[in-house]
Design an enzyme around this catalytic site. Structure first.
Site, short mmCIF file in Angstrom:
data_model
loop_
_atom_site.label_atom_id
_atom_site.label_comp_id
_atom_site.label_asym_id
_atom_site.label_seq_id
_atom_site.Cartn_x
_atom_site.Cartn_y
_atom_site.Cartn_z
N CYS A 30 0.42 -1.02 -0.26
CA CYS A 30 0.03 -0.22 -0.30
C CYS A 30 1.05 1.47 -0.10
O CYS A 30 1.78 1.16 0.43
CB CYS A 30 -0.98 0.06 1.27
SG CYS A 30 -1.30 1.41 1.66
N CYS A 33 0.39 3.49 2.54
CA CYS A 33 0.70 2.75 4.10
C CYS A 33 1.90 3.64 4.26
O CYS A 33 2.94 3.21 5.18
CB CYS A 33 0.47 1.45 3.75
SG CYS A 33 -1.50 0.93 4.09
#
Length: 106
Positions: A30, A33
């Site tokens: 991600c 992230c």
């Protein structure tokens, strides 16, 4: 200090913690992230002793993601007294995340 939360240690480290806990639900693939990684590390350092801060990889700990209905990441959940108090989803600035942690501590 940044903690690593897993299915095995979640109850002891998060739900039974004596102080509030900020859990960053994330995945290695991600992009947002990854962007939040240094921000979370800074929050962990800044709130040492007042808030336990750590990460939970949703790919490795699907049970935890399902239990707390994490459907979008990054997701930040503040736990107090063993219960999720607040959930925030998406990348944000360090100032925004800090503000949200402060609100949850009140």
């Amino acid at each position: 200090m940044e903690y690593k939360f897993t299915t095995d240690n979640f109850d002891a480290e998060v739900l039974q913690a004596g102080i509030p806990v900020l859990v960053d639900f994330y995945a290695d693939w991600c992009g947002p992230c990854k962007m939040m990684g240094p921000v979370v590390a800074k929050i962990a350092e800044e709130y040492e002793g007042r808030v336990k801060v750590g990460k939970c990889n949703i790919d490795e700990n699907m049970e935890m993601a399902a239990r707390y209905r994490i459907s979008s990441i990054p997701a930040f959940v503040v736990f107090r007294n063993g219960k999720p108090e607040a959930t925030y989803v998406g990348a944000m600035s360090a100032a925004e995340l800090k503000e949200k942690v402060e609100q949850a501590l009140k």
